[in-house]
Scaffold this active site. Structure first.
Site, PDB file in Angstrom:
ATOM      1  N   GLU A 167      66.879  30.237  61.416  1.00 25.72           N
ATOM      2  CA  GLU A 167      67.508  28.924  61.243  1.00 25.72           C
ATOM      3  C   GLU A 167      68.976  29.122  61.572  1.00 25.72           C
ATOM      4  O   GLU A 167      69.642  29.966  60.981  1.00 25.72           O
ATOM      5  CB  GLU A 167      67.300  28.450  59.797  1.00 25.72           C
ATOM      6  CG  GLU A 167      67.438  26.959  59.623  1.00 25.72           C
ATOM      7  CD  GLU A 167      68.671  26.594  58.838  1.00 25.72           C
ATOM      8  OE1 GLU A 167      68.639  26.670  57.611  1.00 25.72           O
ATOM      9  OE2 GLU A 167      69.693  26.262  59.479  1.00 25.72           O
ATOM     10  N   CYS A 177      74.521  24.028  56.829  1.00 27.88           N
ATOM     11  CA  CYS A 177      73.953  23.746  58.147  1.00 27.88           C
ATOM     12  C   CYS A 177      73.594  22.274  58.229  1.00 27.88           C
ATOM     13  O   CYS A 177      73.539  21.706  59.307  1.00 27.88           O
ATOM     14  CB  CYS A 177      72.672  24.540  58.368  1.00 27.88           C
ATOM     15  SG  CYS A 177      72.881  26.270  58.127  1.00 27.88           S
TER      16      CYS A 177
END
Ligand code: UN1
Length: 515
Positions: free
Chosen positions: A280, A314
């Site tokens: 990720e 994020c």
């Protein structure tokens, strides 16, 4: 203590005063008992160094050793020994371990949360929320493992005298490389993915997150995980590189920058056979505010997503596309909400935003502010807090730009949100999609057709509508699968959701002649 309300990222409006009272009492004890210790760890025999909290210069988290190249080799060798039995452990054994681990995490959740608060400068609610998330993560993944019978399936019987099954088996040893921003939840997420599926682990926390890393290691030991199954190494990029490239490692789970994540893939592509990489790697997450939006809700949702954890998620909202018809009204509310957020020492109950993490972030913040001054307007913020705080305490910043550019496309990872006035949702979503990432996106509208257009066209793995607690943030295990599209992820399957665990497994078919 158990009757204290649970802190999640989305239960805003709950009376958390009992939690604050508990933390008021715990904080001094935590500083006295946990901070400032000299730590040791079997696979970190290099020189110990002090790691400082971003909260204040001179506030030491303790003395932490780093791993030498030989330590990394030994940790991998230990994991290979641990893998021998753990790779063939029964489903019941792994479920029993998960239950014990969750209990230990529950007992130690305030301690773990406070460690993240000191280590990263998280606010109390972000820190305790993160610790809570870990409990639900382990519980949810264990429940998925159980509901899927360890991912074993009976297959079709082609002829009368044979049975066939699909079984999912662990790869062996996973390297787990975690980032700084969620030192508990992202570490425990990847570690639990690997362990519950029967893989052994060598885990490296972010370089300055040795404290949470070592506390996580303690919880695993307390939960009775057999020796060798989990191993921790400490250090920076050199240690990470040796670990991810180690021939004794069968797969890598990584959360962090796009650049580092892609370098792991590129390395794998040079090997005689590919190893799995579960990654990720960042985000650039838009929110859309249409002329049919509840603007109070939108201002709160955007502000909380842009400035929670100082924008260092994020999933943080970093661009808001607002219909020109409601732009002025929305901006006024966003500025009012932003100025109501308390920036300061995250140990204090009222603080919403603590310091940003490290001088590199301060430098990137200054560069972004100067670009915004050149290419548009700084509507609020753009400066450090002052008032005797170090320069890593920066203000929530809202800027407006007339055209897309670096600030609307690059991940910034700081409390900085760009407003873009647009005519219509279609144009907004086209621009919001025109980024290298695809993690999360949010919309504020009361119009069903607009909502449907967003759901049909937003290129991101995590979509939210009308969420005051966070326009683009706040995914929770078992509730919001967290799948990175485009440059954010690679497998098309997210953490926190039903397809996470199978990524740590490989399929084998068993066909047995019965006669
Ligand atoms: C991160 O990628 O920054 O959805 C971690 C959220 C949190 C953050 C995930 N679960 O905002």
């Amino acid at each position: 203590m158990s009757q204290l309300p649970r802190v999640t990222y989305s239960n805003i409006g709950v009376d958390f005063s009992p939690v604050h009272a508990h933390l008021d009492e715990r904080l001094p004890r935590f500083e006295a008992d946990i901070l400032g210790q000299s730590w040791s760890s079997p696979f970190a025999t290099g020189q110990a160094e002090s790691i400082e909290s971003p909260i204040a210069a001179g506030l030491s988290l303790g003395q932490f050793p780093v791993s030498t190249p030989a330590d990394v080799d030994e940790a991998v060798a230990a994991a290979r020994r641990g893998a021998k039995t753990w790779n063939v452990s029964s489903l019941e054994e792994r479920l029993a371990f998960a239950q014990r681990w969750r209990e230990v995490l529950a007992e130690r959740k305030y301690e773990l949360g406070l460690a993240a608060l000191y280590e990263i400068g998280k606010s109390r609610m972000e820190a305790i929320g993160e610790a809570e998330e870990c409990l639900d993560m382990v519980e949810y993944y264990a429940s998925e493992l159980k509901a899927n019978n360890g991912y074993t399936r009976p297959m079709n019987e082609l002829v009368a005298n044979e049975t066939a099954r699909s079984v999912m088996k662990p790869y062996g040893v996973f390297a787990v490389i975690a980032p700084f921003n969620f030192p508990l939840a992202l570490s425990i997420g990847m570690v639990s993915g690997a362990l519950l599926t029967g893989n052994a682990v060598v885990y490296k926390p972010s370089p300055a997150c040795a404290l949470t890393g070592l506390l996580i290691a303690e919880t695993l030991e307390e939960a009775g995980l057999p020796a060798g199954v989990f191993n921790i190494v400490l250090g920076g990029g050199d240690v990470g590189e040796r670990l991810t490239r180690h021939e004794g490692v069968d797969g890598v789970a990584f959360t962090g920058s796009h650049k580092t994540g892609m370098s792991i893939f590129r390395h794998m592509a040079t090997l005689p056979h590919m190893k799995p990489v579960i990654a990720e790697m960042g985000g650039k997450n838009p929110a859309y505010v249409t002329r049919n939006a509840d603007l109070d809700r939108a201002a709160q949702g955007v502000g909380r997503s842009a400035f929670g954890l100082q924008g260092q998620k994020c999933s943080a909202c970093s661009v808001v596309y607002v219909d020109n018809a409601v732009k002025d009204a929305f901006v006024e509310k966003l500025l009012a909400f932003s100025s109501s957020l308390v920036v300061g020492d995250p140990r204090k109950a009222e603080t919403f935003m603590g310091p940003v993490y490290g001088q590199a972030t301060v430098a990137r913040y200054e560069a972004a502010v100067s670009d915004a001054r050149r290419d548009g307007k700084v509507l609020t913020g753009g400066d450090t807090l002052g008032q005797g705080f170090d320069n890593n305490y920066v203000l929530p910043t809202v800027v407006e730009l007339d055209a897309p550019g670096r600030l609307t496309r690059e991940e910034l990872f700081m409390p900085f949100v760009v407003v873009r006035g647009v005519d219509g949702l279609e144009a907004a979503i086209a621009e919001g999609n025109d980024v290298p990432y695809g993690l999360s996106a949010g919309i504020f509208t009361q119009d069903q057709a607009e909502l449907q257009y967003f759901l049909d066209h937003a290129q991101a793995g995590v979509l939210y509508a009308n969420r005051a607690s966070g326009a683009t943030t706040g995914a929770w295990p078992g509730a919001q699968p967290f799948c990175g599209w485009k440059g954010t992820g690679v497998s098309g399957k997210g953490g926190l959701g039903p397809w996470f665990l199978p990524q740590y497994l490989r399929e084998q078919s068993h066909t047995i002649m019965t006669k």
